[in-house]
Design a protein around this motif. Structure first.
Motif, short mmCIF file in Angstrom:
data_model
loop_
_atom_site.label_atom_id
_atom_site.label_comp_id
_atom_site.label_asym_id
_atom_site.label_seq_id
_atom_site.Cartn_x
_atom_site.Cartn_y
_atom_site.Cartn_z
N ALA A 50 0.85 -1.19 0.00
CA ALA A 50 0.00 0.00 0.00
C ALA A 50 0.89 1.25 0.00
O ALA A 50 1.75 1.41 0.86
N GLU A 51 0.66 2.11 -0.96
CA GLU A 51 1.45 3.33 -1.10
C GLU A 51 0.81 4.49 -0.35
O GLU A 51 1.47 5.28 0.31
N ARG A 52 -0.53 4.61 -0.45
CA ARG A 52 -1.23 5.66 0.26
C ARG A 52 -2.72 5.33 0.35
O ARG A 52 -3.22 4.45 -0.37
N ILE A 53 -3.40 6.06 1.23
CA ILE A 53 -4.84 5.89 1.41
C ILE A 53 -5.52 7.15 0.88
O ILE A 53 -5.22 8.26 1.35
N ASP A 54 -6.39 6.99 -0.10
CA ASP A 54 -7.16 8.10 -0.64
C ASP A 54 -8.53 8.08 0.03
O ASP A 54 -9.44 7.37 -0.39
N ARG A 55 -8.67 8.87 1.10
CA ARG A 55 -9.91 8.84 1.88
C ARG A 55 -11.08 9.41 1.10
O ARG A 55 -12.23 8.97 1.28
N ASP A 56 -10.82 10.40 0.25
CA ASP A 56 -11.91 11.00 -0.52
C ASP A 56 -12.51 9.99 -1.50
O ASP A 56 -13.73 9.90 -1.66
N ALA A 57 -11.62 9.24 -2.15
CA ALA A 57 -12.09 8.24 -3.12
C ALA A 57 -12.39 6.90 -2.47
O ALA A 57 -12.90 5.99 -3.14
N ARG A 58 -12.09 6.79 -1.18
CA ARG A 58 -12.22 5.52 -0.46
C ARG A 58 -11.52 4.40 -1.21
O ARG A 58 -12.14 3.42 -1.63
N ALA A 59 -10.22 4.57 -1.35
CA ALA A 59 -9.43 3.58 -2.07
C ALA A 59 -8.02 3.55 -1.50
O ALA A 59 -7.51 4.56 -0.99
N VAL A 60 -7.39 2.36 -1.60
CA VAL A 60 -5.99 2.20 -1.23
C VAL A 60 -5.20 2.15 -2.53
O VAL A 60 -5.47 1.32 -3.40
N VAL A 61 -4.24 3.05 -2.64
CA VAL A 61 -3.41 3.10 -3.84
C VAL A 61 -2.17 2.27 -3.60
O VAL A 61 -1.45 2.46 -2.60
N LEU A 62 -1.89 1.32 -4.50
CA LEU A 62 -0.77 0.40 -4.34
C LEU A 62 0.49 0.96 -5.01
O LEU A 62 0.43 1.93 -5.78
N ALA A 63 1.62 0.34 -4.71
CA ALA A 63 2.90 0.81 -5.24
C ALA A 63 2.95 0.74 -6.76
O ALA A 63 3.67 1.52 -7.40
N ASP A 64 2.17 -0.16 -7.37
CA ASP A 64 2.18 -0.26 -8.83
C ASP A 64 1.22 0.72 -9.49
O ASP A 64 1.04 0.71 -10.71
N GLY A 65 0.59 1.58 -8.68
CA GLY A 65 -0.31 2.60 -9.21
C GLY A 65 -1.77 2.20 -9.25
O GLY A 65 -2.64 3.06 -9.46
N SER A 66 -2.08 0.93 -9.07
CA SER A 66 -3.48 0.49 -9.08
C SER A 66 -4.14 0.89 -7.76
O SER A 66 -3.49 1.21 -6.78
N ALA A 67 -5.47 0.86 -7.78
CA ALA A 67 -6.22 1.25 -6.59
C ALA A 67 -7.21 0.16 -6.20
O ALA A 67 -7.79 -0.51 -7.06
N VAL A 68 -7.40 -0.02 -4.90
CA VAL A 68 -8.34 -1.00 -4.37
C VAL A 68 -9.41 -0.24 -3.59
O VAL A 68 -9.14 0.31 -2.52
N PRO A 69 -10.64 -0.17 -4.10
CA PRO A 69 -11.69 0.58 -3.41
C PRO A 69 -12.17 -0.14 -2.15
O PRO A 69 -12.09 -1.37 -2.06
N TYR A 70 -12.66 0.63 -1.19
CA TYR A 70 -13.16 0.03 0.05
C TYR A 70 -14.39 0.78 0.54
O TYR A 70 -14.59 1.96 0.24
N ASP A 71 -15.22 0.05 1.27
CA ASP A 71 -16.28 0.66 2.07
C ASP A 71 -15.83 0.77 3.52
O ASP A 71 -16.26 1.67 4.24
N ARG A 72 -14.97 -0.19 3.90
CA ARG A 72 -14.42 -0.19 5.25
C ARG A 72 -12.97 -0.64 5.15
O ARG A 72 -12.67 -1.65 4.50
N LEU A 73 -12.07 0.12 5.77
CA LEU A 73 -10.64 -0.17 5.72
C LEU A 73 -10.14 -0.54 7.11
O LEU A 73 -10.46 0.14 8.09
#
Length: 521
Positions: free
Chosen positions: A80-103
């Motif tokens: 995990a590279e960063r947490i985008d709280r506005d988009a509710r997603a975890v941004v990974l080191a490869d640039g992809s994002a994993v959306p969440y409802d609960r983290l």
């Protein structure tokens, strides 16, 4: 739509949380994605030292595989590279994002690496989470560290351990038993100062010395000496202290404590203290859709400390509390999503929040000596008591010649702290009393008699006593597992989870196995 639950961290606590959510996944009420930075199957890093000296196998410390978590999206090598709280997603080191409802943050803790002259930081390791150090220096937190230590152990080499806390002393005992030559350097006058008083520390020091462990107290580490080999690689050769002491070895293990991994949380704007600050629902003070559990979680009441600069407390640093947090949070989320159990503990009134009913008991693992400690044992029974204060009741038994020591502290007869060295049965009974907030017998010597060689019972408190503190497994549950055909510690672990945490209860499980075998015979 199913609830999208994302877990950052594939260590023991994150995996336990995912396991507890499997029924929700099977029912289609939730999807669970676990993000792990390492590329290997999740493993119990608490048992890394046992793996390094050959007392545990890779299979025995493996927590789970993808096939063992049906329906869970276990993503290894996904940092995990960063947490985008506005988009509710975890941004990974490869640039992809994993959306969440609960983290859920289960990022654990990183080892503290002290500033030492000559200690090189060679850039990020393979996970990108930690830093590679001078060759021959490690913190013993992952499989690569274990392999490095195993190479030295196999040839009976010299290992310098910096730090005499629980992990440092456990490691030294394991190394001595495995045929290596360990030396433990530490700043203070005695080992395990947070758990032991002067008497118990003296007994431990004597036992360590007799086993071939060299203790080097009053050592203020200042630097490391490295030697460059023919291959151009600089390798550790000695630890140097401020007063000129030089402790030579083939490997230096830094056992200088840990610090919660809070970088992701801080970068996302979450409030942190000694960990990610969470309320009694294990929910972030800053974002109700984010939780934290385990060694990265700092549980505190926001109503009391929200406007305080310094928040007292912090993570336990033990695997048992982290597992209990994981199980509680999974149960609360399940209750919320199924509508079973009111609001699942997430209500605004704070009722039903997480409460750890098992205060920490530290058990030192090792064949050399049995040690158990809990609570405050610093009080001196002969110290004068200031006017207006009531001193705790203190009972002490010491037999240095035979390596045994017990100290018990009470308030109104209730056990508030104890330390026991070389008396495993007394330690087991004291652990039970401490966990229950129980009262000591008026005749304290009854506890000492439990370790009589002719004692008839293995654990005096009976079937309901908690034997495995990490997983809250009782003596009765283990006896039932044995009666059902579990004939080894490993088999009992698979059936009940006992012995799969810190490993401190394995010797007692072995005793129960032998006792039941003797009863059947």
């Amino acid at each position: 739509m199913p609830e999208r639950i994302v877990v950052i961290g594939a260590g023991p606590v994150g995996i336990r949380f995912a396991e507890e959510l499997l029924p929700l996944v099977a029912d289609g009420r939730a999807t669970v994605t676990v993000l792990g930075a390492e590329t290997v199957d999740p493993y119990n890093r608490v048992l890394i030292a046992e793996l390094a000296v050959g007392e545990a196998t890779a299979d025995e410390i493996t927590l789970a595989t993808a096939s063992g978590l049906p329906g869970v999206d276990l993503r290894l090598g996904s940092r995990a590279e960063r947490i985008d709280r506005d988009a509710r997603a975890v941004v990974l080191a490869d640039g992809s994002a994993v959306p969440y409802d609960r983290l859920v943050l289960a990022t654990g803790a990183r080892s503290i690496v002290p500033v030492l002259d000559g200690l090189e930081r060679l850039g990020p390791d393979d996970t990108g989470l930690d830093t590679r150090l001078t060759s021959g220096v490690c913190v013993l937190r992952d499989l690569a560290d274990a392999a490095q230590l195993r190479e030295v152990v196999d040839r009976g080499g010299r290992v310098v351990v910096l730090g005499a806390g629980v992990l440092g002393i456990e490691l030294a005992m394991l190394l001595a038993d495995a045929g290596a030559i360990p030396a433990v350097a530490h700043f203070g006058p005695m080992p395990m100062p947070r758990q032991l008083d002067r008497g118990s520390a003296s007994i431990l020091s004597t036992a360590l010395a007799s086993a071939g462990v060299t203790l080097v107290p009053h050592t203020r580490a200042e630097g490391v000496i490295g030697v460059e080999g023919d291959d151009g690689v600089r390798r550790f050769r000695a630890l140097v202290s401020s007063d000129g002491k030089r402790i030579e070895g083939d490997l230096l293990v830094l056992s200088c404590g840990v610090r919660a991994r809070t970088e992701l949380a801080e970068a996302a704007g979450l409030r942190v203290g000694n960990g990610v600050l969470v309320d009694s629902s294990l929910r972030s003070w800053s974002d109700p859709r984010i939780h934290a559990i385990g060694d990265c979680a700092h549980l505190a009441d926001p109503a009391e400390y929200l406007h305080e600069r310094q928040v007292p407390g912090g993570p336990h640093g033990l695997i048992g509390p982290g597992w209990r947090q994981a199980s509680w949070l999974a149960a609360a989320i399940t209750a919320e999503l199924t509508g079973d159990g009111c609001d699942g503990g997430f209500g605004d009134d704070g009722d039903g929040g997480f409460v750890d009913e098992h205060p920490g008991v530290v058990v030192l693992k090792g064949e050399l000596v049995d040690i158990a400690s809990a609570g405050d044992v610093s009080a001196d029974p002969f110290a004068p008591v200031p006017a207006g204060e009531i001193a705790p009741g203190i009972a002490v038994w010491a037999d240095p010649e035979h390596g045994t020591y017990v100290k018990m502290a009470t308030r109104d007869g209730i056990l508030t702290g104890f330390v026991a060295v070389g008396m495993p049965r007394a330690a087991a009974e004291l652990s039970v009393l401490y966990l229950r907030g129980g009262e000591l017998p008026a005749d304290r010597s009854l506890l000492l008699r439990l370790d009589d060689a002719d004692a008839e019972t293995t654990v005096a408190a009976g079937r309901e006593a908690t034997l495995c503190i990490c997983n809250a497994v009782t003596v009765g549950q283990i006896e039932d597992a044995i009666d059902d055909g579990c004939g080894s510690v490993a088999a009992i672990g698979e059936c009940t989870r006992a012995g799969t945490g810190c490993g401190g209860c394995r010797a007692r499980i072995t005793e129960l196995l032998h006792a039941r075998e003797g009863a059947v015979a």
